[in-house]
Design a protein around this motif. Structure first.
Motif, PDB file in Angstrom:
ATOM      1  N   ALA A 499      42.286  50.650  40.729  1.00 23.59           N
ATOM      2  CA  ALA A 499      43.412  49.867  40.228  1.00 23.59           C
ATOM      3  C   ALA A 499      43.001  48.407  40.061  1.00 23.59           C
ATOM      4  N   SER A 500      43.567  47.764  39.039  1.00 13.77           N
ATOM      5  CA  SER A 500      43.270  46.342  38.812  1.00 13.77           C
ATOM      6  C   SER A 500      44.461  45.690  38.135  1.00 13.77           C
ATOM      7  N   ALA A 501      44.467  44.378  38.189  1.00 16.43           N
ATOM      8  CA  ALA A 501      45.565  43.606  37.625  1.00 16.43           C
ATOM      9  C   ALA A 501      45.010  42.384  36.909  1.00 16.43           C
ATOM     10  N   ALA A 502      45.729  41.944  35.891  1.00 18.55           N
ATOM     11  CA  ALA A 502      45.319  40.752  35.152  1.00 18.55           C
ATOM     12  C   ALA A 502      45.711  39.508  35.924  1.00 18.55           C
ATOM     13  N   THR A 503      44.785  38.579  36.056  1.00 20.99           N
ATOM     14  CA  THR A 503      45.036  37.319  36.741  1.00 20.99           C
ATOM     15  C   THR A 503      44.156  36.248  36.105  1.00 20.99           C
ATOM     16  N   ALA A 504      44.000  35.144  36.773  1.00 19.26           N
ATOM     17  CA  ALA A 504      43.167  34.060  36.252  1.00 19.26           C
ATOM     18  C   ALA A 504      42.686  33.223  37.419  1.00 19.26           C
ATOM     19  N   VAL A 505      41.593  32.521  37.215  1.00 22.61           N
ATOM     20  CA  VAL A 505      41.098  31.543  38.177  1.00 22.61           C
ATOM     21  C   VAL A 505      40.802  30.252  37.424  1.00 22.61           C
ATOM     22  N   PHE A 506      40.916  29.129  38.119  1.00 27.23           N
ATOM     23  CA  PHE A 506      40.688  27.820  37.545  1.00 27.23           C
ATOM     24  C   PHE A 506      39.524  27.158  38.272  1.00 27.23           C
ATOM     25  N   SER A 518      39.771  30.633  33.513  1.00 33.50           N
ATOM     26  CA  SER A 518      38.989  31.824  33.195  1.00 33.50           C
ATOM     27  C   SER A 518      39.834  33.053  33.488  1.00 33.50           C
ATOM     28  N   GLU A 519      39.990  33.903  32.468  1.00 33.88           N
ATOM     29  CA  GLU A 519      40.720  35.151  32.681  1.00 33.88           C
ATOM     30  C   GLU A 519      39.961  36.026  33.674  1.00 33.88           C
ATOM     31  N   ALA A 520      40.694  36.739  34.493  1.00 31.48           N
ATOM     32  CA  ALA A 520      40.064  37.509  35.569  1.00 31.48           C
ATOM     33  C   ALA A 520      40.831  38.803  35.792  1.00 31.48           C
ATOM     34  N   ARG A 521      40.211  39.692  36.546  1.00 37.25           N
ATOM     35  CA  ARG A 521      40.853  40.925  36.989  1.00 37.25           C
ATOM     36  C   ARG A 521      40.820  40.953  38.509  1.00 37.25           C
ATOM     37  N   ALA A 522      41.952  41.337  39.089  1.00 42.42           N
ATOM     38  CA  ALA A 522      42.047  41.505  40.532  1.00 42.42           C
ATOM     39  C   ALA A 522      41.834  42.976  40.863  1.00 42.42           C
ATOM     40  N   VAL A 523      40.808  43.275  41.632  1.00 41.94           N
ATOM     41  CA  VAL A 523      40.367  44.652  41.886  1.00 41.94           C
ATOM     42  C   VAL A 523      40.779  45.057  43.298  1.00 41.94           C
ATOM     43  N   ALA A 524      41.408  46.227  43.406  1.00 35.49           N
ATOM     44  CA  ALA A 524      41.846  46.710  44.708  1.00 35.49           C
ATOM     45  C   ALA A 524      40.693  47.292  45.522  1.00 35.49           C
ATOM     46  N   ASP A 525      39.776  48.025  44.887  1.00 31.63           N
ATOM     47  CA  ASP A 525      38.652  48.672  45.575  1.00 31.63           C
ATOM     48  C   ASP A 525      37.389  48.426  44.758  1.00 31.63           C
ATOM     49  N   PRO A 526      36.567  47.438  45.113  1.00 35.41           N
ATOM     50  CA  PRO A 526      35.382  47.117  44.306  1.00 35.41           C
ATOM     51  C   PRO A 526      34.420  48.286  44.138  1.00 35.41           C
ATOM     52  N   GLU A 527      34.245  49.114  45.179  1.00 33.33           N
ATOM     53  CA  GLU A 527      33.317  50.243  45.055  1.00 33.33           C
ATOM     54  C   GLU A 527      33.826  51.264  44.045  1.00 33.33           C
ATOM     55  N   GLY A 586      29.068  38.082  26.830  1.00 33.82           N
ATOM     56  CA  GLY A 586      29.765  39.043  25.991  1.00 33.82           C
ATOM     57  C   GLY A 586      30.795  38.394  25.087  1.00 33.82           C
ATOM     58  N   MET A 587      31.810  39.156  24.715  1.00 34.34           N
ATOM     59  CA  MET A 587      32.834  38.736  23.760  1.00 34.34           C
ATOM     60  C   MET A 587      34.009  38.020  24.409  1.00 34.34           C
ATOM     61  N   GLY A 588      33.912  37.714  25.684  1.00 40.35           N
ATOM     62  CA  GLY A 588      34.998  37.012  26.351  1.00 40.35           C
ATOM     63  C   GLY A 588      35.788  37.881  27.306  1.00 40.35           C
ATOM     64  N   ASP A 589      35.634  39.205  27.222  1.00 40.80           N
ATOM     65  CA  ASP A 589      36.344  40.089  28.143  1.00 40.80           C
ATOM     66  C   ASP A 589      35.596  40.291  29.452  1.00 40.80           C
ATOM     67  N   ASN A 590      34.357  39.826  29.524  1.00 42.15           N
ATOM     68  CA  ASN A 590      33.610  39.900  30.781  1.00 42.15           C
ATOM     69  C   ASN A 590      33.970  38.672  31.611  1.00 42.15           C
ATOM     70  N   GLY A 591      35.209  38.634  32.091  1.00 42.58           N
ATOM     71  CA  GLY A 591      35.674  37.484  32.841  1.00 42.58           C
ATOM     72  C   GLY A 591      35.311  37.579  34.303  1.00 42.58           C
ATOM     73  N   ALA A 592      36.034  36.823  35.121  1.00 39.41           N
ATOM     74  CA  ALA A 592      35.775  36.835  36.553  1.00 39.41           C
ATOM     75  C   ALA A 592      36.492  38.017  37.211  1.00 39.41           C
ATOM     76  N   TYR A 593      36.028  38.356  38.416  1.00 37.37           N
ATOM     77  CA  TYR A 593      36.647  39.422  39.206  1.00 37.37           C
ATOM     78  C   TYR A 593      36.836  38.916  40.623  1.00 37.37           C
ATOM     79  N   VAL A 594      38.046  39.136  41.151  1.00 38.45           N
ATOM     80  CA  VAL A 594      38.360  38.806  42.539  1.00 38.45           C
ATOM     81  C   VAL A 594      39.009  40.032  43.170  1.00 38.45           C
ATOM     82  N   THR A 595      39.228  39.953  44.452  1.00 39.90           N
ATOM     83  CA  THR A 595      39.902  41.062  45.116  1.00 39.90           C
ATOM     84  C   THR A 595      41.410  40.925  44.947  1.00 39.90           C
TER      85      THR A 595
END
Length: 775
Positions: A499-506, A518-527, A586-595
């Motif tokens: 599961a993941s959610a759209a978020t952002a970091v500054f 920077s657009e980001a995705r919040a990841v519930a389980d990184p593995e 990449g094309m901009g969709d390879n943003g940041a990832y946080v938990t």
């Protein structure tokens, strides 16, 4: 006509742009019964360097903060509080979004800990507004106090309305810029060609005693009068056309169904002021260089009878054209070297072809001499082996000499010689009258280059994004929805769910002078997320992501594994995170990832699912629908909907509307050029009648010249398109994105065909209006 049309379009688009800047004013719904609303902070203010001083930059948060619990208690002491109708759920994922199941928490600006689980995003208060403001200010939470119509800002419909207007604003801004550019180009080229046609008239005025200044003031006065009248007419047309444009945008799906503008001049004043003065300035500026050249016409020009262009390229025009061309190429190269991602943006691939096309168009009379020989033996005009039978000698500069043989024969006799004569005369006139050829080729060049670059770049970028999304997607099923319910434990047997959610970091970059979102995705389980995706990792390991770390891409100023970077999370909380993995740009969709713990207010909107060996796809899909409440799609279906391989429907419709604007301007320019040229060519065409040409053959010669001139413009436009798409291809390669250039041959072919029909039809119509030449 071109100025009036340009002003009308500018006014209509300006009115539409003014309407798209603000969402429609709606009555408050959620807190209609509360006189005062207190909402959580929705902006982030960060200090940045401004030279030797320190300034502050404010950006909207990805997730507005909830109202602090202690502040809620203080507000409750003032009067009745109400969470409103249809309260937004900001806390539901606090358990499902954290891997340990604990409640996510943060700290307020004053340092007190508050729980997101029970705090609403806004609360209505029945109390005096001054007392509410005092309590909010004392809390130090940065909460907002809303009264009157501002209470609608916390309604869900307000955010949807604002998002729906983004596409309208972008389209009208782009269309307005293109319309202004094409209008200015057509006006300038028309005035320049008019001066070339009227040089004998100016020579007579000079011979009659008129000074250079008087000739220039006369022409400049003409430009002012024509520009003022055309601008006034254009403003009236814009007032009528603005509601029509709004309905067209709604019908095309570019604007939401409720989008509308007021008819007449009652909407706002600035679009009409901008359109009027822009039209007048364009008319005067377009005539300025031509006026200056007209003043240099000597009295001897009145005695000239030669139709050849002598000195058709003044030094100033060569310098300006060379500078524009060199500047466009240099800007393209510099952008590719320093910031290749900029070449993928609509603003860039719309403006850069304008600079290149203007430079090439300015040099068109000189380039005609090199492009025209490419059509030395057009197959539709000449026959192989019959080149010497016509008795035509083409000298330097395209001068046509008549030999002993009869140049033209009736179409029924000696057809080979007749076609050869037609072809050689047409080609000689194209090569000899370079200014006339350039006047026809220039608008064709502009429309072909703009169409090729806009359609080609949009399709290329969309295709690259689609290919990149397919490369990094390893899931077999995708669950989507606005607020999905989390999958707990083994609720879906036989599947790995991430599961993941759209978020952002500054983050502050450029030595602390800029705050970058920077657009980001919040990841519930990184593995699990690493198992269902194929992220383009260049360093580190995504599986090592935890609550004290972050995954970034190469676009970040700091992108070394192990480095620590100070960021502000989507809810405004500041954190110092360690980089555990770095992705390609990449094309901009390879943003940041946080938990997920670092984005507790971000609603779950996607789940990537892979099936284990032996799992039943139908059973897994049914379990996912029951558990999450979302829509379950095969990965291919989701990719086709989210990342279509071609342009989106709204994008294509918007570009087609731009194409209609460009073709309208081009048709006006071509038709006016051909009709203005016809009277000047009367002596030349009567000479052809004296050597045996029939009226039908003269019309064929004129039509062939127009077709060749359009072809020259198309070739130059293709050259500009090749340069622009070549730069885009280099940018994609630099970003490690899939490279696949899309050339819009069909659209460019239709554009060239329309230009050809208008140019040929205008030329033939002009000849038919001259009794001495066509009778």
């Amino acid at each position: 006509m071109a100025v009036a049309l340009g002003v009308a379009l500018t006014a209509a688009m300006g009115v539409g742009l003014a309407a798209s800047l603000d969402s429609p004013v709606r009555k408050p719904v959620r807190f209609a019964g509360s006189p005062v609303v207190v909402a959580g902070r929705d902006t982030l203010t960060v200090p940045v360097r401004r030279g030797p001083e320190v300034g502050h930059v404010t950006k909207p948060l990805a997730h507005p903060q909830p109202v602090d619990n202690e502040l809620l208690r203080e507000l409750g002491r003032l009067g009745k509080t109400d969470k409103g109708v249809g309260q937004k759920r900001t806390d539901r994922k606090a358990s499902g979004h954290t891997r340990s199941g604990h409640t996510a928490s943060g700290r307020t600006r004053s340092g007190r800990t508050r729980s997101d689980r029970a705090a609403p995003d806004a609360v209505g208060v029945t109390a005096p507004v001054d007392a509410v403001r005092a309590v909010v200010a004392a809390s130090g939470t940065g909460a907002r106090v809303l009264t009157g119509d501002d209470r609608r800002l916390v309604d869900p419909a307000t955010g949807r309305d604002a998002r729906a207007l983004v596409a309208v604003n972008s389209f009208l801004g782009t269309a307005g810029g293109v319309a202004a550019f094409v209008s200015a180009f057509v006006t300038a080229s028309t005035f320049a060609f008019v001066v070339a046609l009227r040089r004998r008239e100016f020579g007579l005025l000079r011979a009659a005693g008129a000074s250079r200044g008087q000739v220039r003031r006369w022409l400049l006065g003409e430009a002012v009068v024509v520009g003022a009248v055309a601008s006034a007419a254009g403003c009236a047309g814009g007032a009528w056309g603005a509601p029509v444009l709004a309905r067209a945008l709604v019908d095309a799906g570019v604007a939401p169904p409720w989008f509308t503008v007021a008819s007449g001049f009652s909407w706002t004043w600035w679009p009409y002021q901008l359109a009027f003065w822009t039209g007048l300035v364009v008319a005067v500026a377009g005539a300025w260089s031509a006026v200056w050249r007209a003043g240099r016409v000597s009295p001897v020009e009145a005695l000239r009878e030669a139709s050849l262009d002598v000195g058709a390229m003044p030094l100033g025009r060569r310098v300006v054209g060379g500078l524009l061309l060199a500047g466009g190429l240099g800007l393209l190269a510099w952008t590719w070297w320093s910031e290749p991602a900029e070449l993928l943006k609509r603003k860039t691939y719309t403006t850069q072809p304008m600079v290149l096309a203007t430079g090439v168009a300015a040099l068109a009379p000189a380039l005609v001499r090199y492009v025209a020989p490419l059509f030395r033996r057009p197959g539709f005009l000449t026959r192989r082996g019959a080149s010497g039978a016509a008795g035509v000698a083409v000298g330097r500069g395209g001068a046509v000499g008549l030999g002993r043989a009869r140049l033209f024969c009736p179409l029924g006799r000696k057809r080979g010689r007749s076609w050869v004569g037609l072809g050689r005369v047409a080609r000689a006139n194209v090569a000899g009258s370079v200014r006339r050829t350039g006047a026809v080729a220039a608008p064709v060049l502009v429309v072909v280059s703009l169409v090729g670059c806009l359609f080609g770049s949009a399709a290329t970028v969309s295709g690259a994004k689609a290919a990149e999304a397919r490369e990094r997607t390893a899931a077999q099923l995708v669950v989507t929805g606005d607020e999905l319910r989390p999958v707990v434990g083994g609720a879906v047997p036989g599947a790995t769910v991430a599961a993941s959610a759209a978020t952002a970091v500054f983050v502050r970059e450029d030595s602390g002078t800029a705050l970058v979102r920077s657009e980001a995705r919040a990841v519930a389980d990184p593995e699990a997320f690493a198992a269902v995706t194929r992220l383009p990792v260049v360093a580190g390991d995504v599986r090592r992501l935890d609550d004290r770390s972050i995954v970034v891409n190469e676009e970040w100023e700091r992108h070394r594994v192990g480095e620590r970077v100070d960021v502000w999370l989507g809810g405004g909380r500041r954190a110092r995170l360690r980089i555990v993995a770095v992705l390609e740009r990449g094309m901009g969709d390879n943003g940041a990832y946080v938990t997920a713990r670092n984005a507790p207010s971000a609603p779950l909107d996607r789940m990537d699912v892979t099936l284990r060996d032996g799992a039943d796809r139908t059973a897994v899909a049914a379990a996912l629908r029951t558990t999450t409440g979302g829509q379950v799609l095969a990965a291919g279906q989701w990719l086709d909907a989210e990342y279509p391989p071609g342009m989106k429907h709204q994008t294509r419709l918007g570009l087609l509307m731009l194409l209609a604007i460009c073709l309208t301007y081009t048709a006006i320019s071509l038709l006016s050029t051909q009709l203005m040229t016809a009277p000047v060519r009367a002596p030349e065409l009567r000479t052809l009648r004296l050597v045996g040409a029939t009226p039908a053959q003269i019309r064929l010669v004129v039509g062939a010249e127009a077709a060749l001139a359009v072809t020259v413009g198309a070739v130059l436009g293709l050259a500009v398109t090749a340069i622009a798409l070549g730069g885009l291809t280099a940018a994609l390669a630099s970003l490690s994105a899939p490279v696949g250039v899309v050339v819009p041959w069909a659209v460019m072919g239709v554009s060239v065909g329309v230009c050809g029909v208008v140019a040929v039809g205008g030329g033939v119509l002009g000849v038919r209006r001259m009794p001495g030449a066509a009778a």
